[in-house]
Structure formats: C-alpha cells, structure tokens
Design an enzyme around this catalytic site. Structure first.
Site, PDB file in Angstrom:
ATOM      1  CB  THR A 150       0.589  -2.166   7.759  1.00  0.00           C
ATOM      2  OG1 THR A 150       1.624  -1.262   8.241  1.00  0.00           O
ATOM      3  CG2 THR A 150      -0.584  -1.548   7.204  1.00  0.00           C
ATOM      4  CG  ASP A 151       3.386  -0.592  12.064  1.00  0.00           C
ATOM      5  OD1 ASP A 151       3.244  -0.557  10.971  1.00  0.00           O
ATOM      6  OD2 ASP A 151       4.514  -0.703  12.887  1.00  0.00           O
ATOM      7  CD  GLU A 152       3.096   2.579   6.940  1.00  0.00           C
ATOM      8  OE1 GLU A 152       2.631   3.433   6.359  1.00  0.00           O
ATOM      9  OE2 GLU A 152       4.252   2.331   6.839  1.00  0.00           O
ATOM     10  CE  LYS A 175      -2.496  -3.791   3.910  1.00  0.00           C
ATOM     11  NZ  LYS A 175      -2.586  -4.996   3.339  1.00  0.00           N
ATOM     12  CE1 TYR A 207       0.435  -0.401   2.055  1.00  0.00           C
ATOM     13  CE2 TYR A 207       1.419   0.586   4.283  1.00  0.00           C
ATOM     14  CZ  TYR A 207       1.033  -0.426   3.384  1.00  0.00           C
ATOM     15  OH  TYR A 207       1.166  -1.946   4.082  1.00  0.00           O
TER      16      TYR A 207
END
Ligand code: NAD
Ligand code: DAU
Length: 355
Positions: A135-137, A165, A161
């Site tokens: 993810t970009d997060e 990741k 989260y």
C-alpha cells in the site's frame, strides 16, 4: 498455476475473476488460499462455481504446515500475496490481528515459499515469483503541494495497519536481499469498485445513502487520497508479475487525487441521478464526525516507474470507474444485504457509536 492468498477479499476476488477471465493468462489455474475472515466472502467468487481452474482452500497464511503441503502438492510457479487485515479503523481498535496476519503471516508465507523454491529445478527456480501486494500508506502523510510518493520515498507509517504493512514490505525485501527469493512488491493507492466491503469510504457512503442513514465524514473531510479502479490494480499486478524486475518495488496509482468530501459529493450526485430519493438530495445526509486518530492528511502516488518500465497505465478515469461502481452497488442489493449481516453490524456499532 499460481497461488493467490486472500483471494476471497475485495481486491483478491477481483484479481481471481480477472485472471480466470483474461485470455492473456491462457487459462492458468488459481489456487486460492483464504481464511475467510469477516472480509473474505465466497459470494464474490460465485461465478466460478464448477470452474476446475479455481481451487479454493479455506486456511490461514500463518499455518506453516498447510502452506508446505499446498506448495508441495500444487507446485505453483508464483505466489500473489493479498491476504491481510486491511482496514485502518479496525487496526486502531484492535492492532493484534494486523500483526498476526500482516507481519507473522507474511513471514510464514515467505519462509514456506523459500523452502519450496529450493526444491525447484533450475528453470522453475529462475521463473518463480513472489509478488507482495502492498500500500501507499507505508510512506506516511504528504504536505499540501509536496511531490507524490516515488518508490524511493522514506517509509513513515503512521497507523498500526500501515506499520504492519511496512514491516511486511521490509521482510519481503530482506528475503530477496539475503536469500535471493525472486520477489516483487507493489505499493498501490486507494482502490474502489465491485465487492468492496462497506466499511471503507466509498461503499459505506453508497449503502448508507441508499438506506437513508448519515454519511459520516471524518474531521473536515479535506483529507486527500489517490483513487484507482480495482480492475486497473489487477492489471498492474498482472503486468508486474509478468515483466517486473526482481527485487523491485512499483508504485501503482490512478493519477487521481481527491478530497474525501468531494468523493462523497460525487457519490451523492451519481445516486441523485441513478436512484433519486423523493426525500431530497443525498448530500443532505452528510454528517461531519470525530476524526480518525492519527489520520494521514494526504497520499499521492507517482506511478511513472511502472509506466516507463512496464508500459502500464490505468484504463479507467475516476468518472468512468465511480459510475460503474455506483451502478454495481445498485444492481447488487443482495450482495450488500448478505455482507451487512453479522460481523459488519457489530463493527458499525464499535466504530461509529463513540464518534
Ligand atoms: P480485504 O480486507 O478486502 O481482503 C483481505 C482478504 O484476506 C480476505 O478475504 C480475508 O479473509 C483474507 N485474510 C485475512 N487474514 C488472512 C489470513 N491470516 N490467512 C489467509 N487469508 C486471510 O483487503 P483488500 O482491500 O482486498 O486488500 C488486499 C491487499 O491489498 C492487502 O494486502 C492490502 O494491504 C492491499 N491494498 C489494499 C488497498 C485498498 O484500497 N483496498 C490498496 C493498496 C493495497
Ligand atoms: O491507500 C491505500 C489504502 O486505502 C489501503 O492500503 C487500505 O487497505 C484501504 O483500506 C484504504 O485505506 P484508507 O484508510 O485510505 O481507506 P478508508 O476507506 O477507510 O478511508 C478513506 C478516507 O475516508 C480516509 O481519509 C478516512 C475517510 N473516511 C473513512 C470512513 C470509513 C471517512 O471520512 N468516513 C468513514 O466513515
């Protein structure tokens, strides 16, 4: 065949349907391993009933013995790893499951894949791929006007989260660097489309609006995300799996930054057009509620590397993708009713009651 983890979830099920329906994959079978948590739904795969090219296994990626058995029996040429706890709000209320699946599960899967990879002959060993869907997060939050995330952007995860990741991305990187496992990683922005679980912004707004319920916008609604239609994410993953350079990461995005409040207004306008409510415009239901703790202000993806190296670009614009999505939810009231029973209802009470 390929092994897909988390193939009964939102993106995973779209990927499996896309893969098995796509002439470019030449009928290659899919072994689909999914623990069927609240987010996993076999109804997403109902169209594959009786399709011998889809083998579903109900199981957990933290189960090493199961992974070893599946790899030895089915001998996949690639692993495409979607399985994860994926919802930021849930990670705030209960981070433990995120550490277990996203960190320990990815570690267990990497170790099983490494063991299996060593048993392969030279040609199969060279051809093998482990594609990690991320993810970009992991890059954290951008200031207004700052350049979009490139693959070299510093990791700055801010939620349980995104931290889990980020940890999984680091494990994948290390298994390549240390053991030579042929890995690829994709870091994608916010997906939307069919089978999106209605705990996430876009499907939640659609189902709440249709039910005449409040549309809860966190904080001032000015947080920015980049939005990508889910089938475009699937095509990006297929492209990276086929042509990505080993050990590389590829950012995937829709070149479509939008503030949350504008997303919600767009959904309301489409519903006004497609299913007008005699009570008035759906935007009357917009309700500003307490913000998400630690809420990242802005994400933006620079997707030039995947375009330059692999020739991938999204096929949908936001206008075309969001229209298809709203129409899909209007046409699939039965799917919505099914997922809204049980665990989802309990989650709504936990998350929104205190805001
Ligand atoms: P999702 O929550 O809809 O689906 C996750 C799936 O994984 C479910 O089917 C669930 O049953 C399964 N699963 C969970 N724990 C498992 C375990 N221990 N063993 C086996 N299966 C398990 O998630 P999604 O939105 O489809 O996201 C898929 C992947 O893509 C995730 O890795 C996520 O981090 C990543 N991603 C998501 C987005 C997005 O916008 N949704 C964007 C970028 C990256
Ligand atoms: O950026 C990629 C990520 O996108 C993925 O890695 C995650 O798995 C996926 O869940 C998604 O994370 P977000 O936190 O961005 O998605 P969510 O739909 O939960 O929220 C989108 C934005 O909308 C976010 O700024 C929070 C806001 N929001 C969300 C909900 C559920 C609201 O304002 N109201 C809501 O009720």
């Amino acid at each position: 065949m390929i092994l897909v983890t988390g193939g009964a979830g939102f993106i995973g099920s779209n990927f499996v349907l896309d893969w098995l329906g796509n002439p470019a994959t030449r009928g290659e079978p899919v072994l689909n391993l999914d623990a069927l948590t609240y987010a996993g739904n076999l109804a997403n795969l109902a169209n594959l009933q009786g399709n011998a090219r889809h083998v579903f296994v109900h199981g957990d990626i933290t189960d090493r013995a199961l992974l070893d058995r599946l790899l030895a029996e089915h001998r996949p040429r690639a692993v495409v790893h979607f399985a994860a706890e994926s919802h930021v709000d849930r990670s705030i209320h209960g981070p433990g499951a995120f550490m277990k699946t996203n960190v320990d599960g990815t570690f267990t899967l990497l170790e099983a894949a490494r063991g299996y990879w060593h048993t392969l002959g030279d040609a199969d060993k060279t051809a093998f791929r482990f594609l990690h869907v991320s993810t970009d997060e992991v890059y954290g939050s951008l200031a207004p006007g700052a350049p979009a995330f490139t693959e070299d952007h510093r990791y700055e995860p801010n939620s349980p989260y995104s931290a889990s990741k980020a940890a999984s991305d680091h494990l994948v990187r290390a298994w390549h660097h240390t053991y030579g496992l042929p890995v690829l990683t994709t870091n994608c922005s916010n997906n939307y489309g069919p089978y999106h679980f209605p705990e996430k912004l876009i499907p939640l707004m659609i189902v709440n609006a249709l039910a005449g319920k409040p549309l809860p916008v966190y904080g001032d609604g000015q947080q920015i995300r980049d939005w990508l239609y889910v089938r475009d994410h699937c095509s990006a993953i297929r492209t990276v799996l086929a042509h990505g350079r080993l050990g590389q990461t590829y950012n995937v995005g829709g070149w479509n930054e939008m503030a949350n409040i504008d997303i919600v207004q767009t959904v309301c306008s489409l519903l006004d057009e497609l299913r007008p409510d005699p009570a008035g415009p759906y935007s009357r239901l917009i309700t500003f509620v307490a913000d998400r703790p630690g809420h990242d202000r802005r994400y933006a993806i620079d997707a030039r590397k995947i375009e330059r190296e692999l020739g991938w670009r999204p096929a949908e614009t936001f206008q075309s993708g969001i229209r298809k999505t709203v129409q899909w939810y209007l046409d699939h009231a039965d799917w919505v009713a099914q997922v809204q029973s049980g665990a989802y209802r309990e989650w709504v009470t936990t998350n929104y009651a205190a805001r």
